[in-house]
Design a protein around this motif. Structure first.
Motif, mmCIF file in Angstrom:
data_model
loop_
_atom_site.group_PDB
_atom_site.id
_atom_site.type_symbol
_atom_site.label_atom_id
_atom_site.label_comp_id
_atom_site.label_asym_id
_atom_site.label_seq_id
_atom_site.Cartn_x
_atom_site.Cartn_y
_atom_site.Cartn_z
ATOM 1 N N TRP A 134 -3.606 28.144 -184.467
ATOM 2 C CA TRP A 134 -4.341 27.503 -185.556
ATOM 3 C C TRP A 134 -4.550 26.000 -185.354
ATOM 4 C CZ3 TRP A 134 0.210 30.260 -187.799
ATOM 5 C CH2 TRP A 134 -0.068 31.621 -187.984
ATOM 6 N N GLY A 135 -3.781 25.376 -184.450
ATOM 7 C CA GLY A 135 -3.994 23.956 -184.216
ATOM 8 C C GLY A 135 -2.713 23.147 -184.286
ATOM 9 N N TYR A 136 -2.795 21.922 -183.776
ATOM 10 C CA TYR A 136 -1.631 21.029 -183.676
ATOM 11 C C TYR A 136 -0.971 20.800 -185.029
ATOM 12 C CZ TYR A 136 0.867 16.578 -183.064
ATOM 13 O OH TYR A 136 1.826 15.582 -183.069
ATOM 14 N N PHE A 137 -1.751 20.519 -186.059
ATOM 15 C CA PHE A 137 -1.225 20.178 -187.380
ATOM 16 C C PHE A 137 -2.086 20.865 -188.437
ATOM 17 C CE2 PHE A 137 -0.049 17.096 -190.814
ATOM 18 C CZ PHE A 137 1.320 17.082 -190.618
ATOM 19 N N ALA A 138 -2.217 22.184 -188.299
ATOM 20 C CA ALA A 138 -3.123 22.935 -189.175
ATOM 21 C C ALA A 138 -2.658 22.870 -190.627
ATOM 22 C CB ALA A 138 -3.202 24.383 -188.717
ATOM 23 N N GLU A 196 0.965 34.170 -193.385
ATOM 24 C CA GLU A 196 1.686 33.867 -192.157
ATOM 25 C C GLU A 196 1.349 32.449 -191.731
ATOM 26 O OE1 GLU A 196 2.046 35.362 -187.495
ATOM 27 O OE2 GLU A 196 0.584 36.285 -188.844
ATOM 28 N N TYR A 197 2.388 31.649 -191.445
ATOM 29 C CA TYR A 197 2.136 30.267 -191.033
ATOM 30 C C TYR A 197 3.297 29.764 -190.194
ATOM 31 C CZ TYR A 197 1.156 25.320 -190.960
ATOM 32 O OH TYR A 197 0.900 24.042 -190.523
ATOM 33 N N LEU A 198 2.958 28.934 -189.195
ATOM 34 C CA LEU A 198 3.953 28.270 -188.366
ATOM 35 C C LEU A 198 3.371 26.937 -187.917
ATOM 36 C CD1 LEU A 198 6.731 28.557 -186.861
ATOM 37 C CD2 LEU A 198 5.422 29.386 -184.895
ATOM 38 N N LEU A 199 4.124 25.866 -188.094
ATOM 39 C CA LEU A 199 3.683 24.561 -187.602
ATOM 40 C C LEU A 199 3.738 24.581 -186.079
ATOM 41 C CD1 LEU A 199 2.866 21.618 -188.075
ATOM 42 C CD2 LEU A 199 5.297 21.065 -188.314
ATOM 43 N N GLU A 200 2.587 24.307 -185.437
ATOM 44 C CA GLU A 200 2.480 24.511 -183.994
ATOM 45 C C GLU A 200 2.467 23.213 -183.194
ATOM 46 O OE1 GLU A 200 0.105 28.661 -183.604
ATOM 47 O OE2 GLU A 200 -1.125 26.971 -184.240
ATOM 48 N N MET A 201 2.814 22.086 -183.813
ATOM 49 C CA MET A 201 2.731 20.816 -183.106
ATOM 50 C C MET A 201 3.683 20.748 -181.913
ATOM 51 S SD MET A 201 4.507 18.411 -186.045
ATOM 52 C CE MET A 201 4.508 16.910 -185.076
ATOM 53 N N TYR A 202 4.749 21.553 -181.934
ATOM 54 C CA TYR A 202 5.714 21.537 -180.829
ATOM 55 C C TYR A 202 5.404 22.594 -179.765
ATOM 56 C CZ TYR A 202 8.168 18.774 -184.299
ATOM 57 O OH TYR A 202 8.496 17.825 -185.241
ATOM 58 N N LYS A 203 4.320 23.333 -179.956
ATOM 59 C CA LYS A 203 3.925 24.339 -178.972
ATOM 60 C C LYS A 203 2.939 23.745 -177.968
ATOM 61 C CE LYS A 203 4.254 28.750 -181.428
ATOM 62 N NZ LYS A 203 3.476 29.966 -181.783
ATOM 63 N N PRO A 204 2.934 24.232 -176.726
ATOM 64 C CA PRO A 204 1.863 23.832 -175.798
ATOM 65 C C PRO A 204 0.504 24.213 -176.378
ATOM 66 C CG PRO A 204 3.600 25.046 -174.653
ATOM 67 C CD PRO A 204 3.893 25.168 -176.117
ATOM 68 N N THR A 239 10.761 17.063 -207.583
ATOM 69 C CA THR A 239 12.136 16.642 -207.263
ATOM 70 C C THR A 239 12.224 15.785 -206.007
ATOM 71 O OG1 THR A 239 12.939 18.548 -205.954
ATOM 72 C CG2 THR A 239 13.076 18.710 -208.376
ATOM 73 N N PHE A 240 11.280 15.925 -205.078
ATOM 74 C CA PHE A 240 11.250 15.019 -203.930
ATOM 75 C C PHE A 240 9.919 15.139 -203.202
ATOM 76 C CE2 PHE A 240 12.892 18.906 -201.948
ATOM 77 C CZ PHE A 240 12.172 18.965 -200.753
ATOM 78 N N LEU A 241 9.631 14.130 -202.382
ATOM 79 C CA LEU A 241 8.545 14.167 -201.402
ATOM 80 C C LEU A 241 9.168 14.005 -200.027
ATOM 81 C CD1 LEU A 241 5.714 11.798 -202.737
ATOM 82 C CD2 LEU A 241 5.755 14.284 -202.799
ATOM 83 N N GLN A 242 8.833 14.891 -199.115
ATOM 84 C CA GLN A 242 9.341 14.765 -197.750
ATOM 85 C C GLN A 242 8.598 13.661 -197.014
ATOM 86 O OE1 GLN A 242 9.689 18.397 -195.552
ATOM 87 N NE2 GLN A 242 9.870 17.373 -193.573
ATOM 88 N N LEU A 243 9.352 12.836 -196.287
ATOM 89 C CA LEU A 243 8.771 11.798 -195.443
ATOM 90 C C LEU A 243 8.751 12.293 -194.012
ATOM 91 C CD1 LEU A 243 10.601 8.635 -196.857
ATOM 92 C CD2 LEU A 243 8.253 9.364 -197.338
ATOM 93 N N ASP A 244 7.612 12.207 -193.380
ATOM 94 C CA ASP A 244 7.494 12.586 -191.977
ATOM 95 C C ASP A 244 6.475 11.656 -191.332
ATOM 96 O OD1 ASP A 244 8.128 15.046 -189.964
ATOM 97 O OD2 ASP A 244 6.081 14.310 -189.661
ATOM 98 N N PRO A 245 6.786 11.100 -190.161
ATOM 99 C CA PRO A 245 5.886 10.105 -189.554
ATOM 100 C C PRO A 245 4.610 10.674 -188.967
ATOM 101 C CG PRO A 245 7.739 10.547 -188.094
ATOM 102 C CD PRO A 245 8.022 11.282 -189.372
ATOM 103 N N THR A 246 4.537 12.002 -188.770
ATOM 104 C CA THR A 246 3.341 12.588 -188.178
ATOM 105 C C THR A 246 2.136 12.310 -189.070
ATOM 106 O OG1 THR A 246 4.712 14.367 -187.282
ATOM 107 C CG2 THR A 246 2.330 14.689 -187.246
ATOM 108 N N ALA A 247 1.106 11.745 -188.492
ATOM 109 C CA ALA A 247 -0.065 11.363 -189.291
ATOM 110 C C ALA A 247 -1.348 11.853 -188.633
ATOM 111 C CB ALA A 247 -0.106 9.858 -189.500
ATOM 112 N N ALA A 248 -1.331 13.116 -188.191
ATOM 113 C CA ALA A 248 -2.553 13.680 -187.620
ATOM 114 C C ALA A 248 -3.686 13.618 -188.633
ATOM 115 C CB ALA A 248 -2.301 15.117 -187.187
ATOM 116 N N ILE A 249 -3.354 13.779 -189.899
ATOM 117 C CA ILE A 249 -4.316 13.611 -190.993
ATOM 118 C C ILE A 249 -3.913 12.382 -191.810
ATOM 119 C CG2 ILE A 249 -5.301 14.605 -193.080
ATOM 120 C CD1 ILE A 249 -6.219 16.035 -190.613
ATOM 121 N N ALA A 250 -2.717 12.425 -192.383
ATOM 122 C CA ALA A 250 -2.130 11.330 -193.152
ATOM 123 C C ALA A 250 -0.636 11.604 -193.196
ATOM 124 C CB ALA A 250 -2.713 11.274 -194.555
ATOM 125 N N PRO A 251 0.199 10.586 -193.414
ATOM 126 C CA PRO A 251 1.630 10.840 -193.565
ATOM 127 C C PRO A 251 1.880 11.898 -194.630
ATOM 128 C CG PRO A 251 1.223 8.487 -193.390
ATOM 129 C CD PRO A 251 -0.129 9.150 -193.496
#
Length: 363
Positions: free
Chosen positions: A297-301, A283-291, A36-48
């Protein structure tokens, strides 16, 4: 009577619905129609994100140019910011044109639910007419090339404060008057909606469209909390969960063959953290906004799917200048079996090859 599902079956329904089982879809447009959709996000630590999500389904044959072509040449997909959808957060996404008729009636009344937006549009009607006239005359135009003739500035405590042109364009997009015609780099070009969207789209009345959107959403998720899909599908209970679930009845009891995949943090399989915990025990949380010091698990695990289970997270970064996919860690939620460890390693190597990078593993 509610459908009773054990957790194995619930997981397999979810994985299969998201096209992450062994049977891969055949192309980018059928894939987006399924999801039904693909989310667009500019973060490209691996790929968009949109490209990574497409790659995990289509495999190494997927090329980002195919998504651009479907958007800008074939016009079988369209880009929108989902401010018109109370269920979907307001992020940029790609939707299939085949679903456009399910949104047009609601869009025509936009932004009736957005506080202050209707009054701001009415106060800036001359600004609106200026922008529409300019687009009609010029065709696809970057927002930076559109004069700001707002009488009343947009007021916000966030980044949109006084961003009058961008805010106007997104509001007019929300009601179908303008649309994203394409992109130059990361910047959107804008044109009249009538020149971007195909003519002759059948508009489904909102009462019916809302029901059909819920059904489409459930089909794409397989199993979902009732709060996200209303009364679509059938009521279900899931082993070990006390929540109200809805399941796509056509997805129950089908054969399942799994595979291994490295998922975007924005992947819909893991996007509902409640479902991830209740159904997958993940259990998962995107940690790119954490110090950095507070990341587990990493910036963009990347969540790791193996068969019908989410088994860990990959901490990796694409260093394009060096030509390397740097693998800092593979976090195992529980110790991997040898077969799973080999499959994950093979998938990392395949991802690196698709990115045209050489994998480099931390010692």
């Amino acid at each position: 009577m509610a459908v009773t599902l054990d957790r194995d079956e619930a997981r397999r329904i979810a994985v299969r619905a998201q096209r992450l089982d062994a049977e891969r879809p055949t192309g980018i447009v059928p894939l987006v129609e399924d999801l039904t959709f693909l989310q667009l996000d500019p973060t490209a630590a691996i790929a968009p994100s949109a490209d990574l999500i497409a790659y995990t389904r289509l495999g190494a044959t997927y090329r980002p140019e195919a998504l651009v072509e479907a958007l800008e040449t074939d016009r079988l997909l369209y880009e929108v910011k989902a401010m018109d959808d109370p269920v979907t957060p307001p992020f940029a996404m790609v939707r299939p044109v085949s679903d456009l008729g399910l949104h047009l009636d609601r869009m025509s009344r936009w932004p009736e639910r957005l506080s202050g937006a209707q009054a701001w549009l009415e106060a800036n009607d001359a600004f609106r007419r200026d922008v529409l006239a300019l687009l009609r005359d010029r065709g696809p135009t970057l927002s930076k090339d559109i004069p700001d003739t707002a009488v009343v500035p947009w007021v916000s405590t966030g980044w949109t404060h006084d961003q009058n042109v961008t805010r106007l364009l997104e509001l007019l997009q929300g009601r179908g008057e303008v649309a994203v015609a394409g992109r130059i780099g990361r910047q959107r070009t804008w044109d009249l909606g009538e020149r971007v969207y195909p003519a002759g789209i059948e508009v489904v009345p909102e009462a019916e469209a809302a029901r059909l959107r819920d059904e489409r959403r459930l089909r794409a998720l397989g199993i979902a909390r009732r709060a996200l899909v209303g009364d679509a599908g059938e009521a279900a209970t899931v082993e070990g969960s006390t929540l109200e679930w809805r399941v796509d009845p056509a997805a129950v009891g089908l054969p399942f063959a799994g595979r291994t995949a490295l998922l975007s943090p924005f992947d819909r399989l893991v996007h509902d953290r409640v479902r991830s915990q209740e159904v997958f025990g993940f259990e998962y949380l995107l940690e790119m906004y954490k110090p950095g010091s507070k990341r587990r698990w990493g910036y963009f695990a990347l969540p790791i799917l193996h068969g019908d289970r989410l088994i860990g997270k990959l901490d990796a970064t694409a260093d394009r200048k060096a030509g390397i996919l740097r693998v800092a860690a593979v976090h195992e939620d529980e110790p991997f079996a040898p077969e799973a460890r080999d499959a994950v390693r093979a998938e990392i190597d395949a991802l690196a090859a698709w990115l045209a990078l050489t994998p480099e593993y931390a010692s």
